[in-house]
Design a protein around this motif. Structure first.
Motif, short mmCIF file in Angstrom:
data_model
loop_
_atom_site.label_atom_id
_atom_site.label_comp_id
_atom_site.label_asym_id
_atom_site.label_seq_id
_atom_site.Cartn_x
_atom_site.Cartn_y
_atom_site.Cartn_z
N ASP A 1 0.84 -1.21 0.00
CA ASP A 1 0.00 0.00 0.00
C ASP A 1 0.87 1.25 0.00
N VAL A 2 1.51 1.49 -1.13
CA VAL A 2 2.40 2.64 -1.26
C VAL A 2 2.29 3.21 -2.66
N ALA A 3 2.31 4.55 -2.72
CA ALA A 3 2.29 5.26 -3.99
C ALA A 3 3.20 6.48 -3.86
N VAL A 4 3.72 6.93 -4.98
CA VAL A 4 4.55 8.15 -5.00
C VAL A 4 4.00 9.06 -6.10
N LEU A 5 3.71 10.29 -5.70
CA LEU A 5 3.19 11.28 -6.64
C LEU A 5 4.32 12.22 -7.05
N THR A 6 4.36 12.57 -8.31
CA THR A 6 5.30 13.57 -8.80
C THR A 6 4.54 14.87 -9.01
N LEU A 7 5.05 15.94 -8.45
CA LEU A 7 4.35 17.23 -8.48
C LEU A 7 4.80 18.09 -9.65
N ALA A 8 3.86 18.86 -10.17
CA ALA A 8 4.18 19.82 -11.24
C ALA A 8 4.90 21.04 -10.67
N THR A 9 4.56 21.38 -9.42
CA THR A 9 5.10 22.57 -8.77
C THR A 9 5.90 22.15 -7.55
N SER A 10 7.09 22.68 -7.41
CA SER A 10 7.91 22.36 -6.23
C SER A 10 7.27 22.92 -4.97
N MET A 11 7.33 22.14 -3.90
CA MET A 11 6.81 22.59 -2.61
C MET A 11 7.94 23.27 -1.82
N PRO A 12 7.71 24.50 -1.37
CA PRO A 12 8.76 25.22 -0.63
C PRO A 12 8.75 24.88 0.85
N TYR A 13 8.67 23.60 1.17
CA TYR A 13 8.58 23.18 2.57
C TYR A 13 9.66 22.15 2.88
N THR A 14 10.01 22.10 4.15
CA THR A 14 11.01 21.13 4.61
C THR A 14 10.49 19.72 4.36
N THR A 15 11.33 18.91 3.76
CA THR A 15 10.93 17.53 3.47
C THR A 15 11.20 16.63 4.67
N ALA A 16 10.59 15.45 4.64
CA ALA A 16 10.86 14.44 5.67
C ALA A 16 11.87 13.45 5.10
N SER A 17 12.78 13.01 5.95
CA SER A 17 13.60 11.89 5.51
C SER A 17 12.83 10.61 5.80
N TYR A 18 13.17 9.56 5.11
CA TYR A 18 12.43 8.30 5.27
C TYR A 18 13.41 7.18 5.56
N VAL A 19 12.89 6.12 6.12
CA VAL A 19 13.74 5.00 6.54
C VAL A 19 14.48 4.38 5.35
N ASP A 20 15.63 3.84 5.66
CA ASP A 20 16.38 3.04 4.72
C ASP A 20 15.89 1.59 4.85
N SER A 21 16.09 0.82 3.81
CA SER A 21 15.63 -0.58 3.86
C SER A 21 16.27 -1.36 5.00
N SER A 22 17.41 -0.92 5.47
CA SER A 22 18.11 -1.65 6.55
C SER A 22 17.66 -1.23 7.95
#
Ligand code: ARG
Length: 260
Positions: free
Chosen positions: A122-143
């Motif tokens: 249950d995972v999806a990734v959206l690509t945006l037309a406009t860049s978001m000027p907000y701090t991103t979250a880092s995400y876990v590594d597979s390990s």
């Protein structure tokens, strides 16, 4: 919109629920479940939390900004959606707000093996037309599989309903819940819980949980995106923790999408 996306889940866990019906004493113990059980917060406090909306900017799911133009959400949020039907809104604390940044979506990647939230992937990734000027979250590594150790504090965020069958919260809400062991979650959900793809979080006694409309939003552990709100039997029920996509399993897929 929410009902459509979640209709299959009730049926899918009905067998597990029926098996434990004698233990759960339905409705008689149902209490108002304020996210159920949290507090209000703001988009400035959690800048990576995105509203996933329809073309009229009606929020129906959450998402997490992981790069300026990439948002992680749940695959089940994208059922019947197209690049023209969806918008992503950042920097907006209120569902009825008009501020923040609205972006169209140029690509929707849904995990190729996704069929239903209770079947995993249950995972999806959206690509945006406009860049978001907000701090991103880092995400876990597979390990990083140790982040899910039972009892670890995880943060949930969203605009979803504040009780089962209730109405959505106008303001962004957050709460913390402890992760639950795979064996305990299997006891709750039987074969609907797939440990390779899912992780559970919630108190044994219930009371705090994500709910309808929170789907796709973040489960943060140690400030890092570790899960995606996916499904559960009702919301905040004792013995039925929330189920989240186990992001370590899909981390490499997300990275591939970010780089594509
Ligand atoms: N499927 C729901 C949604 O589409 C999320 C349900 C989460 N349920 C729970 N008990 N944690 O918004």
């Amino acid at each position: 919109m929410r009902a459509k996306k979640t209709a299959a889940l009730g049926a899918a866990v009905a067998a597990a629920a029926a098996a434990t019906a004698l233990l759960s004493a339905p409705s008689a113990v149902a209490a108002p479940n304020p996210i159920v059980g949290g507090t209000t917060t703001t988009a400035s406090a959690y800048p990576y939390v995105m509203q996933i909306t329809d073309s009229s900017q009606n929020q129906f799911c959450g998402g997490t900004l992981v790069s300026a133009t990439k948002v992680v959400t749940a695959a089940h949020c994208m059922v019947d959606e197209t690049t023209s039907s969806v918008r992503v809104v950042g920097g907006r604390t209120y569902r009825n707000g008009t501020n923040g940044t609205v972006s169209r979506v140029t690509d929707i990647w849904v995990h190729p093996d996704y069929t239903d939230a209770t079947e995993g992937n249950d995972v999806a990734v959206l690509t945006l037309a406009t860049s978001m000027p907000y701090t991103t979250a880092s995400y876990v590594d597979s390990s990083d599989t140790s982040v899910y150790a039972a009892g670890t504090t995880a943060r949930i965020l969203g605009w979803g309903t504040t009780s089962s069958n209730g109405s959505s919260s106008n303001q962004l809400r957050t709460a913390t819940v402890p992760t639950v062991s795979n064996s305990s979650c299997s006891s709750s959900y039987g074969s609907s819980f797939i440990a390779s793809d899912m992780v559970c979080a919630g108190y044994t006694s219930g009371g705090v949980d994500t709910c309808q409309g929170d789907s796709g939003g973040p489960l943060m552990i140690g400030g890092v995106l570790a899960g995606i709100t996916s499904w559960g039997e009702g919301c905040a029920q004792a013995g039925y923790p929330g189920v989240y996509t186990r992001l370590t399993t899909f981390s490499d897929d997300v990275t591939e999408q970010i780089e594509s």
